[in-house]
Design an enzyme around this catalytic site. Sequence first.
Site, mmCIF file in Angstrom:
data_model
loop_
_atom_site.group_PDB
_atom_site.id
_atom_site.type_symbol
_atom_site.label_atom_id
_atom_site.label_comp_id
_atom_site.label_asym_id
_atom_site.label_seq_id
_atom_site.Cartn_x
_atom_site.Cartn_y
_atom_site.Cartn_z
ATOM 1 N N THR A 37 -1.117 7.506 -0.650
ATOM 2 C CA THR A 37 -2.413 7.399 -1.342
ATOM 3 C C THR A 37 -3.248 6.227 -0.828
ATOM 4 O O THR A 37 -4.453 6.164 -1.098
ATOM 5 C CB THR A 37 -2.191 7.174 -2.847
ATOM 6 O OG1 THR A 37 -1.539 5.899 -3.019
ATOM 7 C CG2 THR A 37 -1.310 8.266 -3.449
ATOM 8 N N ARG A 46 0.851 -1.191 0.000
ATOM 9 C CA ARG A 46 0.000 0.000 0.000
ATOM 10 C C ARG A 46 0.878 1.229 0.000
ATOM 11 O O ARG A 46 1.710 1.389 0.890
ATOM 12 C CB ARG A 46 -0.835 0.016 1.286
ATOM 13 C CG ARG A 46 -2.236 -0.327 1.082
ATOM 14 C CD ARG A 46 -3.131 -0.122 2.237
ATOM 15 N NE ARG A 46 -2.641 0.351 3.508
ATOM 16 C CZ ARG A 46 -3.430 0.711 4.488
ATOM 17 N NH1 ARG A 46 -4.735 0.689 4.330
ATOM 18 N NH2 ARG A 46 -2.945 1.111 5.633
ATOM 19 N N ASP A 51 4.512 -6.230 9.630
ATOM 20 C CA ASP A 51 5.577 -5.915 10.591
ATOM 21 C C ASP A 51 5.497 -6.821 11.814
ATOM 22 O O ASP A 51 6.531 -7.282 12.332
ATOM 23 C CB ASP A 51 5.487 -4.450 11.024
ATOM 24 C CG ASP A 51 6.009 -3.514 9.950
ATOM 25 O OD1 ASP A 51 6.803 -3.958 9.099
ATOM 26 O OD2 ASP A 51 5.611 -2.332 9.963
ATOM 27 N N ASP A 85 0.192 -3.178 12.239
ATOM 28 C CA ASP A 85 0.665 -3.567 10.899
ATOM 29 C C ASP A 85 0.949 -5.075 10.895
ATOM 30 O O ASP A 85 1.892 -5.548 11.534
ATOM 31 C CB ASP A 85 1.937 -2.777 10.551
ATOM 32 C CG ASP A 85 2.352 -3.014 9.109
ATOM 33 O OD1 ASP A 85 2.421 -2.039 8.353
ATOM 34 O OD2 ASP A 85 2.609 -4.183 8.745
#
Length: 209
Positions: A108, A104, A203, A200
């Site tokens: 944006t 991603r 991660d 995340d």
Amino acid sequence: MGKLFVCDHPLIQHKLTYIRDESTLTKDFRELVDEVSTLMAYEITRDIPLETVQVKTPVTTTDCKVISGRMLGLIPILRAGLGMVDGILRLVPAAKVGHIGLYRDPETLEPVEYYVKLPTDVIERELIVIDPMLATGGSANAAITALKSRGCTQIKLMCLIAAPEGIHAVQQAHPDVDIYVAAIDDYLNDHGYIVPGLGDAGDRLFGTK
Ligand code: PRP
Ligand code: URA
């Protein structure tokens, strides 16, 4: 409109709580995602067709059931989808695995494709796109579009945590795709993170932050 299934089995909900917990470290996080993926695979394979075969037991001959129809293909979205592959393969070891690399763009939030490698017989398979997080839905939609553009027709989506925005986006873009999730969370924050979410996923799975 595709169906939406929330896999609310108590074992899934229990493990998801520890997946969310920020004090859960990488090793345990990875193991829990793996375990929940196995449990969700049990749900997502519930409707695969069976056919009747004859089996000779030591006592008599009898009609029994075996799986029939299309073979499965797992399509993890890199990176975080990788964390769910082994858990599903534990139940369906003959499934083939194709990879779609997307990240991603942090500004944006649009998905950027960087890798696609699919089994040669992918269009003949029933596919499960897997990714722990369904946030804006951009990544899942891009992965499903990539598969359809290559001729794939039988596609399901499996995620751990979904935002309502992501579910809506996939249902609008791909109404033929059923979605399986372990939880539907509240909303997306200004950075496109699911709230309350788990942070995340990539991660936390790979220990990169
Ligand atoms: C995360 C996640 C999904 C995507 C979801 O991947 O694993 O692929 O974001 O967001 P979306 O629904 O808004 O598209 P990320 O881009 O962080 O890449 P990574 O798995 O390589 O860390
Ligand atoms: N990707 C993640 O890993 N987590 C989120 O909350 C949203 C997108």
